[in-house]
Design an enzyme around this catalytic site. Structure first.
Site, mmCIF file in Angstrom:
data_model
loop_
_atom_site.group_PDB
_atom_site.id
_atom_site.type_symbol
_atom_site.label_atom_id
_atom_site.label_comp_id
_atom_site.label_asym_id
_atom_site.label_seq_id
_atom_site.Cartn_x
_atom_site.Cartn_y
_atom_site.Cartn_z
ATOM 1 C CE1 TYR A 1 34.271 93.475 41.129
ATOM 2 C CE2 TYR A 1 34.676 95.379 42.511
ATOM 3 C CZ TYR A 1 35.048 94.137 42.041
ATOM 4 O OH TYR A 1 36.201 93.566 42.498
ATOM 5 C CG ASP B 1 36.787 92.559 39.173
ATOM 6 O OD1 ASP B 1 36.255 92.532 38.040
ATOM 7 O OD2 ASP B 1 36.703 91.630 39.992
ATOM 8 C CD GLU C 1 39.847 90.474 39.565
ATOM 9 O OE1 GLU C 1 39.831 91.687 39.243
ATOM 10 O OE2 GLU C 1 39.557 90.054 40.687
#
Ligand SMILES: [Zn+2]
Ligand SMILES: [Zn+2]
Length: 699
Positions: free
Chosen positions: A321, A111, A10
């Site tokens: 994350y 992600d 990403e």
């Protein structure tokens, strides 16, 4: 190069981390094509890792033009064709397409959530030539070498299509709402006044504004009623404490006075001492929303700022994350290994040793789950560069929260001492931590409320120094701030982890709200009222929540994308038609609100000369130059005026000069520091500054 595996990430940092984690032979190579970086690693075969720049594709209308509505036909297009200022995206897509030509295997490593899955799928489909059905998926929650290697070894056999469907639908529904409603507002205002201003609302923005307007209305219509509070200052073993009266609020003044007179100059006696011990359980691990509220409460960071900071920490593999709604920490993350790595930091060393000495590490967890990621936790990696102040604070908060969830409950003691003063009751309250437990780990982030009272026993005489009567007024609920409105959105289930912080920012950018304690502006009110009056579904919280639930069902494979889109259009169509019919009235209402908002932006503050007018930024008819003038000039009453710098932009600061108390303006000149200007020629600060400069020149 022969055939290789192409991995898509990403963001550029993630690409570099993945390439260096997977590289086994020789050095990982950084390459560049037309300014687009990509990385070549060697394992059993060659691996090329190329990053996206967030979304490369977006929803856009089929026919171009910004001047009409309704719009119900759309398609996914490269962003550079739909947005101004997205030129870079073109070379980006070209490079990815080129690299795709020589690849024989594709892996999506964006992600793992609805946004990332949409980003990856679009690239595989449109830039790589319909590879979305033959691609594999990498799933990971941290960018550490170990986890990336594991995730590559255990590739998911295909993309998560449910996530992609859910994410895609969300973009489409939000686009349909946003484009149609914002155009209604913008076009009707422009057609009425001939002037252009960007007005917007959206599927989530409207209901969010509603929360703020309701609160604002409550505050403005609130009628404060007087009440009286009585306190007694008492002296115990040389220290003074404040005791509160048994009745918190007394509504009748004569009643309050009677108490005051009865207790004045009387001494008291301890009647009873209530001691209560209780446990305070450790906190649960952070999900994004909780971290955002905590960072707002502790450091004053807006949710959007916290979101950026955590993103940076994640990309440097320091934390897991952050866009997660989980409050769980699975044992697979290996608590012990993480703690051991953290113990290399001197300030965590002792704390970690304490945790590792426990027979078992078991986190206290919350109820919230997230299928894709665990709660936010530190990876154990330590920063390789000096973090800036805000990064350091948020990183420390994440580390300490992680340690705290393994801590023991804190044991606290509260004490309530009943003091009888001439048959009136007063209470002294104490609060004390007996055993710190998890509080030790959370350290500087604990908001403490310790009040230590000396030991007291029944019958003990108490010296009352003074009895105080305070008059007060009841207060309305406080205004929302960016932290509490985010919480409200979460609780009602509108928006997503990825979008809420930006929606709040948009309300500021559009000038619908201002200041930290969010005050709804005149423009905000008018927009909301126009929407509520002419198309209530657009600001309906219930409807928004229902649509959110349907979109979540797609992710759980219990609903189809087509059905949700049809539903959304069915709600939207009559609304937009109705609005179109009333374009003139709406245009008139909004135009006058915009005009007033623009005028308000130019008002600096009360005129210090005539005291009745307002100082304003004005433009000379003759020369076009700007200056500060008094609004009473137009009534022929006040001729006060001051010059302004002609370069850069000037805006009222909303703060007064600390030297003379006059209102001030802020001057912004490109490439220079912001500068606060006090335009009072007789300001004492000016004299001071002049003297300082003179002194310097003399030396
Ligand atoms: Zn004046
Ligand atoms: Zn001044």
């Amino acid at each position: 190069m022969g055939k290789y595996t192409l991995i898509i990430t990403e963001k550029p940092d993630a690409a570099q981390r993945i390439a260096s984690a997977l590289n086994e032979k020789g050095k990982m190579k950084k390459m560049e094509d037309n300014g687009v970086p990509y990385y070549v690693a060697k394992k059993d075969k060659e691996i090329v890792v190329v990053p996206a720049l967030g979304h490369l594709y977006t929803v856009a209308e089929e026919r171009k033009g910004r001047n009409y509505y309704p719009v119900f036909n759309f398609r996914w297009v490269p962003r550079y064709t739909a947005e101004r200022g997205a030129k870079q995206i073109r070379t980006w897509i070209e490079t990815i397409s080129k690299l795709a030509n020589n690849a024989d295997m594709f892996i999506d490593a964006c992600d793992y959530d609805i946004e990332g899955s949409v980003i990856g799928c679009c690239i595989l489909k449109y830039a790589c030539g319909n590879k979305e059905n033959v691609s594999k998926r990498m799933k990971y929650s941290t960018l550490t070498k170990e986890e990336l290697e594991k995730s590559y070894a255990e590739l998911l056999p295909h993309l998560d299509f449910a996530l992609i469907e859910a994410g895609g639908t969300r973009h489409e529904v939000d686009w349909l709402y946003g484009v149609n409603l914002s155009r209604v507002l913008t076009i009707s205002a422009r057609n009425w006044s001939g002037k252009y201003a960007t007005l917007s609302t959206g599927r989530v923005q409207g209901p969010t504004l509603k929360f703020l307007v309701i609160r604002e209305k409550d505050i403005r219509s609130f009628v404060p009623t007087p009440y009286w509070e009585i306190k007694a200052e008492v002296e115990i073993s040389g220290s003074v404490f404040e005791a509160e009266y048994e009745k918190e609020k007394i509504k009748i003044k004569s009643e309050a006075n009677a108490v005051l007179n009865a207790c004045k100059k009387k001494n008291g006696q301890v009647e009873k001492v209530d001691v209560r011990r209780f446990q305070q359980k450790p906190p649960v691990p952070f999900d994004l929303g909780a971290l955002q509220s905590e960072a707002y409460g502790l450091f004053g960071y807006t949710p959007r700022r916290t979101s950026y900071i955590t993103q940076r920490l994640y990309l440097e593999a320091l934390i897991s994350y952050p866009r997660t709604s989980s409050q769980k920490l699975p044992p697979e993350i290996n608590y012990e290994a993480i703690l051991k790595k953290l113990s290399k930091v001197p300030k965590y060393k002792k704390l970690v040793a304490e945790l590792l000495a426990k027979p078992e590490l078991k986190p206290r967890e919350g109820k919230k789950k997230d299928p894709a990621h665990p709660a936010i936790y530190p990876t154990g990696r330590l920063p390789e560069r000096d973090l800036d102040d805000s990064e350091r604070k948020v990183f420390d908060l994440v580390v300490r929260r992680f340690m705290a969830v393994f801590g023991e409950p804190a044991i606290k003691q509260s004490m309530k001492v009943h003091v009888n003063v001439n048959r009136h009751h007063f209470y002294l309250r104490g609060r004390q931590t007996l055993k710190e437990g998890w509080l030790r780990f959370y350290g500087p982030h604990v908001r403490s409320e310790e009040v230590l009272l000396p030991l007291m026993e029944e019958g003990q005489p108490i010296n009352v120094k003074e009895v105080i009567l305070e008059d007060n007024f009841t207060k309305p609920l406080p205004r929302y701030n960016p932290g509490s409105i985010l919480k409200k959105m979460e609780e009602t289930g509108i928006g997503t982890k990825a979008t809420r912080a930006n929606i709040i920012q948009t309300l500021y950018d559009r000038k619908y709200v201002r200041e930290e304690r969010m005050i709804v502006t005149h423009l905000g009110f008018e927009i909301f009222e126009a929407l509520e009056k002419y198309c209530p579904p657009v600001v309906s919280i219930k409807l928004t929540t229902e649509l959110e639930k349907k979109m979540d069902k797609i992710q759980a494979k219990r609903e189809k994308r087509e059905n949700v889109l049809v539903d959304a259009i069915e709600i939207l169509k009559p609304v937009v038609e109705e609005l179109k019919e009333k374009e003139k009235v709406i245009g008139k209402q909004l135009s006058s609100a915009i005009k007033r908002a623009r005028l308000e932006e130019r008002i600096i503050g009360a005129c210090p000369v005539c005291k009745t007018g307002n100082l304003m930024i004005l433009y000379s008819r003759k020369t076009g130059k700007r200056f500060i003038g008094c609004t009473n000039y137009f009534k022929g009453k006040c001729e006060t005026s001051f010059p302004l710098p002609q370069k850069g932009s000037v805006r009222p600061l909303g703060r007064n000069c600390r030297g003379c108390g006059w209102p001030t303006v802020q001057v912004r000149i490109k490439g220079k520091r912001l500068w606060t200007l006090c335009f009072n020629p007789d300001c004492p600060l000016k004299e001071e500054r002049r003297k300082r400069i003179e002194m310097r020149n003399m030396q």
